[in-house]
Design a protein around this motif. Sequence first.
Motif, PDB file in Angstrom:
ATOM      1  N   SER A 192      -4.602   4.176  -6.291  1.00 60.62           N
ATOM      2  CA  SER A 192      -5.224   5.380  -6.836  1.00 60.62           C
ATOM      3  C   SER A 192      -5.087   5.390  -8.349  1.00 60.62           C
ATOM      4  N   LEU A 193      -5.906   6.223  -8.976  1.00 60.55           N
ATOM      5  CA  LEU A 193      -5.933   6.346 -10.426  1.00 60.55           C
ATOM      6  C   LEU A 193      -6.303   7.787 -10.772  1.00 60.55           C
ATOM      7  N   LEU A 194      -5.591   8.341 -11.758  1.00 60.19           N
ATOM      8  CA  LEU A 194      -5.862   9.695 -12.214  1.00 60.19           C
ATOM      9  C   LEU A 194      -6.103   9.672 -13.716  1.00 60.19           C
ATOM     10  N   SER A 195      -7.199  10.298 -14.179  1.00 58.24           N
ATOM     11  CA  SER A 195      -7.503  10.382 -15.602  1.00 58.24           C
ATOM     12  C   SER A 195      -7.587  11.839 -16.022  1.00 58.24           C
ATOM     13  N   TYR A 196      -7.042  12.125 -17.206  1.00 62.65           N
ATOM     14  CA  TYR A 196      -7.016  13.482 -17.727  1.00 62.65           C
ATOM     15  C   TYR A 196      -7.550  13.498 -19.150  1.00 62.65           C
ATOM     16  N   ASN A 197      -8.201  14.576 -19.543  1.00 65.01           N
ATOM     17  CA  ASN A 197      -8.572  14.847 -20.927  1.00 65.01           C
ATOM     18  C   ASN A 197      -7.815  16.078 -21.408  1.00 65.01           C
ATOM     19  N   TRP A 198      -7.478  16.069 -22.701  1.00 72.59           N
ATOM     20  CA  TRP A 198      -6.774  17.225 -23.252  1.00 72.59           C
ATOM     21  C   TRP A 198      -7.771  18.349 -23.533  1.00 72.59           C
ATOM     22  N   SER A 199      -7.476  19.535 -23.029  1.00 76.46           N
ATOM     23  CA  SER A 199      -8.346  20.697 -23.236  1.00 76.46           C
ATOM     24  C   SER A 199      -7.786  21.529 -24.386  1.00 76.46           C
ATOM     25  N   LEU A 200      -8.582  21.678 -25.454  1.00 73.72           N
ATOM     26  CA  LEU A 200      -8.158  22.493 -26.585  1.00 73.72           C
ATOM     27  C   LEU A 200      -8.116  23.967 -26.220  1.00 73.72           C
ATOM     28  N   THR A 201      -9.028  24.396 -25.375  1.00 74.56           N
ATOM     29  CA  THR A 201      -9.076  25.815 -25.008  1.00 74.56           C
ATOM     30  C   THR A 201      -7.924  26.190 -24.077  1.00 74.56           C
ATOM     31  N   GLU A 202      -7.563  25.274 -23.154  1.00 76.48           N
ATOM     32  CA  GLU A 202      -6.486  25.565 -22.207  1.00 76.48           C
ATOM     33  C   GLU A 202      -5.137  25.045 -22.687  1.00 76.48           C
ATOM     34  N   ASN A 203      -5.168  24.220 -23.763  1.00 74.96           N
ATOM     35  CA  ASN A 203      -3.945  23.657 -24.335  1.00 74.96           C
ATOM     36  C   ASN A 203      -3.130  22.891 -23.287  1.00 74.96           C
ATOM     37  N   LYS A 204      -3.826  22.084 -22.491  1.00 75.16           N
ATOM     38  CA  LYS A 204      -3.153  21.270 -21.487  1.00 75.16           C
ATOM     39  C   LYS A 204      -4.090  20.156 -21.038  1.00 75.16           C
ATOM     40  N   TYR A 205      -3.527  19.176 -20.328  1.00 75.79           N
ATOM     41  CA  TYR A 205      -4.344  18.110 -19.762  1.00 75.79           C
ATOM     42  C   TYR A 205      -5.089  18.627 -18.537  1.00 75.79           C
ATOM     43  N   VAL A 206      -6.358  18.264 -18.449  1.00 75.31           N
ATOM     44  CA  VAL A 206      -7.202  18.678 -17.328  1.00 75.31           C
ATOM     45  C   VAL A 206      -7.679  17.431 -16.598  1.00 75.31           C
ATOM     46  N   LEU A 207      -7.509  17.410 -15.293  1.00 72.25           N
ATOM     47  CA  LEU A 207      -7.919  16.265 -14.486  1.00 72.25           C
ATOM     48  C   LEU A 207      -9.429  16.093 -14.537  1.00 72.25           C
ATOM     49  N   THR A 208      -9.902  14.897 -14.937  1.00 73.20           N
ATOM     50  CA  THR A 208     -11.341  14.630 -15.009  1.00 73.20           C
ATOM     51  C   THR A 208     -11.784  13.590 -13.991  1.00 73.20           C
ATOM     52  N   LEU A 209     -10.863  12.762 -13.518  1.00 74.22           N
ATOM     53  CA  LEU A 209     -11.227  11.727 -12.560  1.00 74.22           C
ATOM     54  C   LEU A 209     -10.074  11.459 -11.612  1.00 74.22           C
ATOM     55  N   LYS A 210     -10.377  11.443 -10.336  1.00 75.41           N
ATOM     56  CA  LYS A 210      -9.437  11.012  -9.309  1.00 75.41           C
ATOM     57  C   LYS A 210     -10.087   9.883  -8.537  1.00 75.41           C
ATOM     58  N   GLN A 211      -9.428   8.745  -8.513  1.00 71.99           N
ATOM     59  CA  GLN A 211      -9.985   7.568  -7.842  1.00 71.99           C
ATOM     60  C   GLN A 211      -9.009   7.074  -6.782  1.00 71.99           C
ATOM     61  N   THR A 212      -9.495   6.875  -5.579  1.00 71.16           N
ATOM     62  CA  THR A 212      -8.672   6.349  -4.491  1.00 71.16           C
ATOM     63  C   THR A 212      -9.378   5.148  -3.872  1.00 71.16           C
ATOM     64  N   SER A 213      -8.590   4.181  -3.439  1.00 71.32           N
ATOM     65  CA  SER A 213      -9.144   2.941  -2.893  1.00 71.32           C
ATOM     66  C   SER A 213      -8.593   2.667  -1.501  1.00 71.32           C
ATOM     67  N   THR A 214      -9.408   2.006  -0.695  1.00 73.44           N
ATOM     68  CA  THR A 214      -8.944   1.498   0.598  1.00 73.44           C
ATOM     69  C   THR A 214      -9.152  -0.010   0.617  1.00 73.44           C
ATOM     70  N   PHE A 215      -8.361  -0.721   1.431  1.00 70.43           N
ATOM     71  CA  PHE A 215      -8.358  -2.172   1.431  1.00 70.43           C
ATOM     72  C   PHE A 215      -8.482  -2.708   2.849  1.00 70.43           C
ATOM     73  N   ASN A 216      -8.996  -3.946   2.949  1.00 69.61           N
ATOM     74  CA  ASN A 216      -9.056  -4.595   4.257  1.00 69.61           C
ATOM     75  C   ASN A 216      -7.760  -5.360   4.514  1.00 69.61           C
ATOM     76  N   SER A 217      -7.707  -6.087   5.607  1.00 69.83           N
ATOM     77  CA  SER A 217      -6.475  -6.793   5.988  1.00 69.83           C
ATOM     78  C   SER A 217      -6.111  -7.902   5.020  1.00 69.83           C
ATOM     79  N   LYS A 218      -7.063  -8.327   4.162  1.00 67.93           N
ATOM     80  CA  LYS A 218      -6.805  -9.391   3.184  1.00 67.93           C
ATOM     81  C   LYS A 218      -6.501  -8.826   1.792  1.00 67.93           C
ATOM     82  N   ASP A 219      -6.214  -7.540   1.742  1.00 67.47           N
ATOM     83  CA  ASP A 219      -5.923  -6.850   0.477  1.00 67.47           C
ATOM     84  C   ASP A 219      -7.109  -6.876  -0.477  1.00 67.47           C
ATOM     85  N   GLN A 220      -8.312  -6.955   0.057  1.00 64.95           N
ATOM     86  CA  GLN A 220      -9.514  -6.844  -0.757  1.00 64.95           C
ATOM     87  C   GLN A 220      -9.989  -5.393  -0.742  1.00 64.95           C
ATOM     88  N   VAL A 221     -10.500  -4.945  -1.878  1.00 68.42           N
ATOM     89  CA  VAL A 221     -10.989  -3.571  -1.952  1.00 68.42           C
ATOM     90  C   VAL A 221     -12.142  -3.388  -0.974  1.00 68.42           C
TER      91      VAL A 221
END
Length: 418
Positions: free
Chosen positions: A132-161
């Motif tokens: 998985s991967l999580l990406s955030y951008n800093w929000s000037l209005t909220e003064n905090k990091y805001v989640l912009t992307l959530k990525q999740t992956s599944t794999f086969n028996s050979k560890d291929q995406v």
Amino acid sequence: MIKNRLLIFGGMLFFGHLSAQTVVASDQGLRNADPRLRRTETYQAYGVKSPTDSTAFLRATYDYPSPTERVDVNFQYDGEVWVPQSRFRYTFDALQRITAFNSETYDASTKQFVPQARQQTYPHGNTQQNDSLLSYNWSLTENKYVLTLKQTSTFNSKDQVKEINNTVSISGQIFRIKDVYSYDSNNNLTRTESFTYLGELAMKSSFTKYTYTNKLLSTSTTYTAIGNTDSIPQAQLTNRYNGLGLLEQTESFRWDFVSMTWSKSSSTIYGYDAAKRILFRETSVVNTGQPDQRSRAEFFYNKDGSAKYDVNYTFDTNAQAFKLDNKRFYFYDPVSSLRDLPTPFKPLILYPNPTRGPLYLKLQDKAQVQVFGSNGQMLQAIVLNPGQVLDLSSLPAGMYQVLAKEGTEFFGSKVFKQ
């Protein structure tokens, strides 16, 4: 802010496809785990006042707070001093995979770095893929990091995406994208399909087909999907290799709807030395009705194999010759090679031997470790803590010598990479 989010969104959509492309890294020193690299400096405007003068342009510094951290700071020269522009912080795991990344921009009014974005990755097993991967951008209005992307992956028996799911937030709106991967009996990626969700309905938006020659990627062709059964060509990339299996030429094409044929958009050729290091890269970009836009980069190395300097040229259509654009120089800590020290070595316990990549060294304390090829060239230099892994995955099969300096003691042993 919206523009930054769109850039991240667009980049992540094609993240899966990039793994199938053949890439030649030009920033040899920057991609190296060698903690000796301390800064690079770029100079431009050569020969404006005299044939040998130049103007300082960019500087980057590299610090290593620990063996699993690196901090990069970029500067621009304003004519008198180096002004900070951005700062990047990387965190690595034992296999040298990036697990966290933070970017900051420099605020000249406060003379401080302010948050811009951050990313967290969770690697899959011992592979270079992510669960998985999580990406955030800093929000000037909220003064905090805001989640912009959530990525999740599944794999086969050979560890291929098998599948990558992306949930993207842009200006409060949520978009869902899914990429599905298919492989042949030789474990080659042959097809990726991208879907965009409308509610819970997944609509195919595009797909890419891949072909191989001698197990090397030869073409990738992307189509825009029309419904579930029809499509139109969009873009194509072709690769050609030399006798050593190194990328020799890439050509990009776009579909011309007037002539209904492929039209070349760019071409890049590569050259290498006897040690398989890239020596030059020359690119031509096709401009309709105008001369091609051409550029050339040349790469030079120190005796230990580390990057020494790069030279970049642009093509002058009036003079019909390449013109020097800029040079980038690499600066290192003055650390001598362990091989050059007149000190007897004790046996270094390492395993597994032979190895397919990961190599464990029996260390009692932090150690400076260097890897040498059969020709005596230093290929890797890294500082390891006990329990950390030395990764030889990027090296071709063959015999290598591993040397380590632990305190005042020196150790050495040979390992065979399968």
